[in-house]
Design an enzyme around this catalytic site. Structure first.
Site, short mmCIF file in Angstrom:
data_model
loop_
_atom_site.label_atom_id
_atom_site.label_comp_id
_atom_site.label_asym_id
_atom_site.label_seq_id
_atom_site.Cartn_x
_atom_site.Cartn_y
_atom_site.Cartn_z
N CYS A 1 6.12 -4.89 -3.74
CA CYS A 1 7.56 -4.71 -3.48
C CYS A 1 7.90 -4.88 -2.01
CB CYS A 1 8.03 -3.36 -4.01
SG CYS A 1 7.37 -1.93 -3.15
N CYS B 1 8.64 -17.07 10.48
CA CYS B 1 8.94 -16.50 9.17
C CYS B 1 9.03 -14.99 9.36
CB CYS B 1 7.86 -16.87 8.15
SG CYS B 1 6.23 -16.23 8.54
#
Length: 468
Positions: free
Chosen positions: A258, A426
């Site tokens: 998650c 990123c």
């Protein structure tokens, strides 16, 4: 000044947490007074709440919990507290008695473990163990409903145990302030009737299953990610163990968590509640547990499906008829190497696939930008990540679309000026390395990635940059 401010903030959080606990105890005593004579026994029993003793094992245990009359009947305070359970013909006094005499270990006090532990405590499990080595963080609170803002920075186990005691002071709550590992799992799990896996990573899932097989304990296992969840009961009434279904771990690329993929807060809440239900069914013998079946939950469509699983495999290396896997083997087994994944619910580890010459630090990029050197900053995160936060000016081309967008990238690089550098970033510095590998293979030989990505930028350059 900064250190002094942090110390004051920590002390404030600590005092607020203590105030919350005292308020909870006051509310409990007031409710027992309002209940009249039926509540007085509970008030007397709750006298020692909070007076925990910690041993060298790292476990803290509260006072003795539910006690029965000499003839085995439920005492008046239990009848009053659990009266809605007792009115159920399929549950009744016998179900409550069995639950109150059972012991359940919850591994993980996060999104799954939060509602799970709260409901087990509220429903009156006799002894509740909670294992977790992490501290409460602010980004936990949207899904980990057992924790409060006042507990941010404190132990998850302490926060969870305090919440459970506030709900039900008549049960025993045992705290384990460490991560469950092969070196301690057998010692901890051996003390409980049922184990519930409320963790979020592959190596721990294998480890807990192996532990329960060795100890012959039923395992209630749940998972939630994104907008989906699943639930089953392993190693009980002929159901398979985790290795029966997955003798070899899936590729690392197929394993999401998650912290990378996200999760809607209510989804682990739904699965955690169902885990509590399955644990209660196993403990009491009421109903039909999810043995040999798996429940699949889709939040977007509000659909729940139950699929049949194959039975326990006689050839399983761990629970099969000819298994030779021992406790000593378990304690020596390297689950992280076996799965190529870390035993942590947090971010995946950093990869390092580029030479140093193809990488720059975020401070080096900051200097390059401040000096006005011509360059193009390429952000390869997914578009919905780019919408959360970005460094301006930057171009967003998701890694998954990079190869097909190379002509557009080449045009943008020309617009930036002759000799412009191509700098790639990123979120954490992993996908940017993969992007630079691809770009260099396609002729963009000067492409470089920013080490650590936006997380490093927020840590080392701009403390106000929103880290997620």
């Amino acid at each position: 000044m900064g250190g002094r401010r942090e110390a004051i903030e920590r002390e404030l959080k600590k005092l607020r947490a203590e105030r919350e606990e005292l308020d909870g105890r006051i509310r409990l005593l007031e409710s027992q007074l309002e209940a009249g004579p039926a509540g007085f026994n509970g008030a007397a029993a709750g006298k020692g709440v909070g007076d925990d003793a910690c041993g060298g094992s790292g476990a803290c245990q509260s006072r003795v919990g539910n006690e029965f009359a000499p003839d085995g009947s439920l005492p008046a305070d239990m009848i009053y507290r659990y009266s809605r359970h007792l009115l159920l013909p399929d549950f009744g006094v016998e179900g409550q008695r069995k639950l109150s005499q059972s012991s359940i270990l919850v591994v993980g006090a996060g999104g799954l473990g939060s509602p799970l532990a709260l409901y087990l405590a509220a429903c009156g499990v006799g002894r509740l163990g909670i294992v977790d080595g992490d501290d409460v963080e602010l980004n936990n609170l949207h899904r980990q409903i057992i924790h409060k803002e006042a507990y941010v920075g404190q132990s998850k186990v302490k926060s969870a145990a305090d919440a459970c005691r506030e709900i039900n002071s008549s049960i025993k709550v045992v705290e384990y302030h460490h991560t469950l590992k092969p070196c301690n799992a057998l010692e901890v799990a051996r003390k409980y009737d049922i184990v519930v896996d409320a963790t979020d990573n592959l190596p721990t899932r294998y480890m807990i299953s192996d532990c329960c097989v060795l100890l012959n304990k039923p395992l209630v296992s749940g998972a939630a990610l994104g907008l989906e969840g699943q639930l089953t009961v392993y190693h009980h009434n002929g159901s398979p163990c985790y290795r029966c279904l997955f003798p070899t771990p899936p590729p690392v690329a197929a394993c999401q968590r998650c912290s990378d993929s996200g999760v809607l807060g209510v989804v682990p809440g739904v699965i955690g509640c169902l885990q509590a239900l399955e644990a209660i069914k196993v403990a009491t013998g009421v109903g039909e547990p999810l043995c040999g079946r798996m429940l699949l939950f889709d939040a977007l469509s509000a659909r729940i499906r139950v699929v049949k699983l194959r039975g326990s495999s006689p050839d399983c290396t761990h629970c099969g008829e000819n298994s030779v896997f021992t406790e000593e083997d378990f304690q020596k087994f390297d689950y992280e190497s076996f799965t190529q994944s870390p035993m942590s619910d947090k971010a995946a580890p950093s990869v390092n696939v580029l030479p140093e010459s193809a990488r720059i630090t975020c401070r080096e990029y900051k200097k390059l930008a401040d000096d006005g050197e011509p360059h193009l900053l390429l952000d390869v995160r997914p578009a919905h990540h780019f919408q959360i936060a970005s460094i301006s000016p930057s171009h967003n081309i998701p890694l998954s679309m990079l190869e097909e967008k190379l002509p557009a990238l080449e045009a943008s690089l020309k617009e930036a000026g002759e000799g412009s550098a191509l700098v790639v970033l990123c979120r954490r510095g992993n996908d940017s390395q993969r992007a630079v590998q691809l770009l260099r293979e396609k002729g963009f030989t000067s492409a470089k990635d920013i080490i650590g990505g936006l997380q490093a930028w927020g840590r080392d350059v701009d403390p106000d940059f929103p880290v997620y």
